[in-house]
Design a protein around this motif. Sequence first.
Motif, PDB file in Angstrom:
ATOM      1  N   THR A  71      33.090  34.559 -11.936  1.00  0.00           N
ATOM      2  CA  THR A  71      32.497  33.237 -11.779  1.00  0.00           C
ATOM      3  C   THR A  71      31.220  33.363 -10.978  1.00  0.00           C
ATOM      4  OG1 THR A  71      34.697  32.289 -11.772  1.00  0.00           O
ATOM      5  CG2 THR A  71      32.896  30.882 -10.972  1.00  0.00           C
ATOM      6  N   PRO A  72      30.038  33.244 -11.583  1.00  0.00           N
ATOM      7  CA  PRO A  72      28.802  33.328 -10.825  1.00  0.00           C
ATOM      8  C   PRO A  72      28.590  32.072  -9.999  1.00  0.00           C
ATOM      9  CG  PRO A  72      28.327  32.848 -13.111  1.00  0.00           C
ATOM     10  CD  PRO A  72      29.798  33.081 -13.025  1.00  0.00           C
ATOM     11  N   PRO A  73      27.793  32.154  -8.961  1.00  0.00           N
ATOM     12  CA  PRO A  73      27.537  30.993  -8.111  1.00  0.00           C
ATOM     13  C   PRO A  73      26.611  29.995  -8.781  1.00  0.00           C
ATOM     14  CG  PRO A  73      26.277  32.880  -7.365  1.00  0.00           C
ATOM     15  CD  PRO A  73      27.161  33.366  -8.452  1.00  0.00           C
ATOM     16  N   VAL A  94      36.258  21.923 -22.457  1.00  0.00           N
ATOM     17  CA  VAL A  94      35.236  22.833 -21.935  1.00  0.00           C
ATOM     18  C   VAL A  94      35.487  23.037 -20.437  1.00  0.00           C
ATOM     19  CG1 VAL A  94      32.778  23.253 -21.636  1.00  0.00           C
ATOM     20  CG2 VAL A  94      33.605  22.040 -23.667  1.00  0.00           C
ATOM     21  N   LYS A  95      35.617  24.259 -20.039  1.00  0.00           N
ATOM     22  CA  LYS A  95      35.774  24.636 -18.633  1.00  0.00           C
ATOM     23  C   LYS A  95      34.424  25.114 -18.114  1.00  0.00           C
ATOM     24  CE  LYS A  95      38.456  27.725 -15.628  1.00  0.00           C
ATOM     25  NZ  LYS A  95      39.439  28.812 -15.619  1.00  0.00           N
ATOM     26  N   VAL A  96      33.890  24.422 -17.100  1.00  0.00           N
ATOM     27  CA  VAL A  96      32.555  24.688 -16.596  1.00  0.00           C
ATOM     28  C   VAL A  96      32.669  25.220 -15.164  1.00  0.00           C
ATOM     29  CG1 VAL A  96      30.280  23.717 -16.111  1.00  0.00           C
ATOM     30  CG2 VAL A  96      31.634  22.832 -18.022  1.00  0.00           C
ATOM     31  N   HIS A  97      32.019  26.366 -14.906  1.00  0.00           N
ATOM     32  CA  HIS A  97      31.979  26.969 -13.572  1.00  0.00           C
ATOM     33  C   HIS A  97      30.680  26.572 -12.887  1.00  0.00           C
ATOM     34  CE1 HIS A  97      35.526  29.399 -14.179  1.00  0.00           C
ATOM     35  NE2 HIS A  97      35.037  29.854 -15.324  1.00  0.00           N
ATOM     36  N   PHE A  98      30.811  25.884 -11.747  1.00  0.00           N
ATOM     37  CA  PHE A  98      29.663  25.501 -10.931  1.00  0.00           C
ATOM     38  C   PHE A  98      29.992  25.902  -9.491  1.00  0.00           C
ATOM     39  CE2 PHE A  98      26.772  22.167  -9.098  1.00  0.00           C
ATOM     40  CZ  PHE A  98      25.604  22.714  -9.597  1.00  0.00           C
ATOM     41  N   THR A  99      29.593  25.141  -8.493  1.00  0.00           N
ATOM     42  CA  THR A  99      30.094  25.401  -7.143  1.00  0.00           C
ATOM     43  C   THR A  99      31.594  25.224  -7.088  1.00  0.00           C
ATOM     44  OG1 THR A  99      29.614  23.115  -6.574  1.00  0.00           O
ATOM     45  CG2 THR A  99      27.943  24.748  -6.022  1.00  0.00           C
ATOM     46  N   LEU A 102      22.959  26.261 -19.173  1.00  0.00           N
ATOM     47  CA  LEU A 102      24.301  26.650 -19.590  1.00  0.00           C
ATOM     48  C   LEU A 102      24.291  28.064 -20.135  1.00  0.00           C
ATOM     49  CD1 LEU A 102      25.382  23.339 -21.373  1.00  0.00           C
ATOM     50  CD2 LEU A 102      25.713  24.009 -18.986  1.00  0.00           C
ATOM     51  N   ARG A 103      25.377  28.795 -19.821  1.00  0.00           N
ATOM     52  CA  ARG A 103      25.534  30.171 -20.304  1.00  0.00           C
ATOM     53  C   ARG A 103      26.957  30.371 -20.784  1.00  0.00           C
ATOM     54  NH1 ARG A 103      22.405  34.671 -16.690  1.00  0.00           N
ATOM     55  NH2 ARG A 103      20.347  33.714 -16.632  1.00  0.00           N
ATOM     56  N   HIS A 104      27.124  31.402 -21.563  1.00  0.00           N
ATOM     57  CA  HIS A 104      28.463  31.788 -22.015  1.00  0.00           C
ATOM     58  C   HIS A 104      28.538  33.300 -22.037  1.00  0.00           C
ATOM     59  CE1 HIS A 104      27.497  33.294 -26.145  1.00  0.00           C
ATOM     60  NE2 HIS A 104      26.426  32.517 -25.972  1.00  0.00           N
ATOM     61  N   ALA A 122      36.640  26.254 -24.622  1.00  0.00           N
ATOM     62  CA  ALA A 122      35.411  27.013 -24.393  1.00  0.00           C
ATOM     63  C   ALA A 122      35.159  27.089 -22.893  1.00  0.00           C
ATOM     64  CB  ALA A 122      34.228  26.375 -25.108  1.00  0.00           C
ATOM     65  N   THR A 123      34.550  28.196 -22.450  1.00  0.00           N
ATOM     66  CA  THR A 123      34.231  28.416 -21.045  1.00  0.00           C
ATOM     67  C   THR A 123      32.739  28.631 -20.912  1.00  0.00           C
ATOM     68  OG1 THR A 123      36.389  29.446 -20.675  1.00  0.00           O
ATOM     69  CG2 THR A 123      34.703  29.825 -18.997  1.00  0.00           C
ATOM     70  N   LEU A 124      32.114  27.837 -20.041  1.00  0.00           N
ATOM     71  CA  LEU A 124      30.677  27.907 -19.812  1.00  0.00           C
ATOM     72  C   LEU A 124      30.405  28.108 -18.324  1.00  0.00           C
ATOM     73  CD1 LEU A 124      29.404  24.979 -22.064  1.00  0.00           C
ATOM     74  CD2 LEU A 124      29.602  27.396 -22.670  1.00  0.00           C
ATOM     75  N   TRP A 125      29.255  28.656 -18.042  1.00  0.00           N
ATOM     76  CA  TRP A 125      28.750  28.810 -16.677  1.00  0.00           C
ATOM     77  C   TRP A 125      27.484  27.983 -16.537  1.00  0.00           C
ATOM     78  CZ3 TRP A 125      31.696  32.345 -19.009  1.00  0.00           C
ATOM     79  CH2 TRP A 125      32.686  32.972 -18.253  1.00  0.00           C
ATOM     80  N   CYS A 126      27.412  27.183 -15.481  1.00  0.00           N
ATOM     81  CA  CYS A 126      26.311  26.262 -15.280  1.00  0.00           C
ATOM     82  C   CYS A 126      25.535  26.673 -14.040  1.00  0.00           C
ATOM     83  CB  CYS A 126      26.829  24.831 -15.136  1.00  0.00           C
ATOM     84  SG  CYS A 126      25.520  23.627 -14.921  1.00  0.00           S
ATOM     85  N   GLN A 127      24.206  26.631 -14.138  1.00  0.00           N
ATOM     86  CA  GLN A 127      23.338  26.970 -13.029  1.00  0.00           C
ATOM     87  C   GLN A 127      22.200  25.970 -12.963  1.00  0.00           C
ATOM     88  OE1 GLN A 127      22.131  30.789 -14.946  1.00  0.00           O
ATOM     89  NE2 GLN A 127      20.085  30.173 -14.295  1.00  0.00           N
TER      90      GLN A 127
END
Length: 511
Positions: A336-338, A382-387, A420-422, A457-462
């Motif tokens: 999980t990126p920050p 959709v599972k989104v990773h943020f803080t 958004l990234r995957h 789906a799993t996404l990473w948000c920055q």
Amino acid sequence: MLYTELLRLWDEAVKAMDARDWPRALETARNVSEPNGRTLFIEASAHLALQELEPALQALNEVIIKDGRLAVAFFQRSAVLMQLDRLDDALSDCIWAQKHMRGNTVIDYRQLGLRYKLFSWQVLYNAAAVYCRMGQWEQAREVLLSASLEKGAGRASSIEPGLESISRGEVLTPILVPEGEVFRPRKQEVEQLQQKDFLGKAKVITSMIPNDDFGGFEPLRLQPPGYYEPKVETTDNTRYMRIRAPYMARGPGQLTVPGGATVFLFDEVDRDGMATVIYDGQRGLLPMTLLYPVDLKKAKGRKEDRVPSGIPLPPGIRPPTRPQSQPSTAAPIPETPPPSYTNFTLVKQASRDAPVYLPNSDSLDQEDVTDAQGGDDGSVVVKVHFTYTLALSVPPYASYRELQHRIAHKLGQPPANLRLRHRVPGSQLLTPLEQGSGEGEGEESCPLLPVMEEGRATLWCQLEDPLASRAILYHMVALYDYAGQGPEDLEFSEGETIDILGEGEETDGSA
């Protein structure tokens, strides 16, 4: 310099002075790297004993520098200055010596280690001797008469002959500290320099071995495998006996013992068929025919025999080992990126198993909660990773803009600042989500279709950076940690993904 070394050299110098070995005392005192006023006084006394006036004067100068209120040092230096015919300085030292006596008629220096008492009349006597050398006989006579009014031992035997010498015009001889009298270290401190054996030596008081003088400790003895059984006396060497039948005392010195009682055989000497035993704290005689040896191991009872009385060995089963992990071909990247990417890097998290924080009830719509729990309307969870980590439900054919607006609404951030990234299957790299070319329903306009799997789906948000408008040439993974050396240097850690925006002309590897 250590205080113990100072004490050792100081004591050796004093012993040399007592032996009247002036050169050795002087050499030993000079070996003190950090001398004090009392050790320098030893040097001055040794020079005076060797009739070396100039070195003695120099040593006394250093004594006064160390202790500017030592009256005996001024008194001694005044006598040395008179012998060097420096009369003004000698008279000044007499005045300073009288001042530092602070109105006392005597100062006893034995508390400081010098076996000498300085009297005020002695200081005045030396002042009179200075006036004699100056030719001021009347002034010398007045000072000597004032000294006669002072109290102190030896005053009468010196003042009266001094007055007669002045009347005849003879110069007075100055008074000095007796030869060999110096400051000595404390006896208690010198005794502590000797090494002492506080533990002492062990002494054998009693032993089963004849002429045993061993005073140490025996080493550990190897024990046989299995349970360690303490050594128990057997019937061959035991001294415990059991009486076969009750016995009544029939004479002096005999005991009355009930049948089956256990006694201790004190003496095996046969006295008319009787043996000396101890029973119930009493010593007496019993017939040898009624005694038979006892096996104490069997006499403990069946209950104790069932439980081992020794110390068991450690278990023989090996503890479970750590499962072997298969080596990964790619560099490890945190799962999980920050949220913040101000430096275009992925900061490594403290743990790969970071806790997952779901949003509060007021941050999700009711239909999102229902869909996230398994709705049947065909939506994608959709599972989104943020803080923190949040989950929301969106249509599978939603465009990138709609998906971006939904996530921005949940995060409370402007949609334009989100990126958004995957994760590409089979890779550890995070790839930007394709935005498509329009709002149609084609696959090109639906970014979730390629990354969706079983309705999830799993996404990473920055957050977007000010440089987000620049095109990314390619991505690279850091192979080691780097700390920036300047204000514009980029810091990164091993395993982080770096976006390359451009390449410089230099060949040092900077981007």
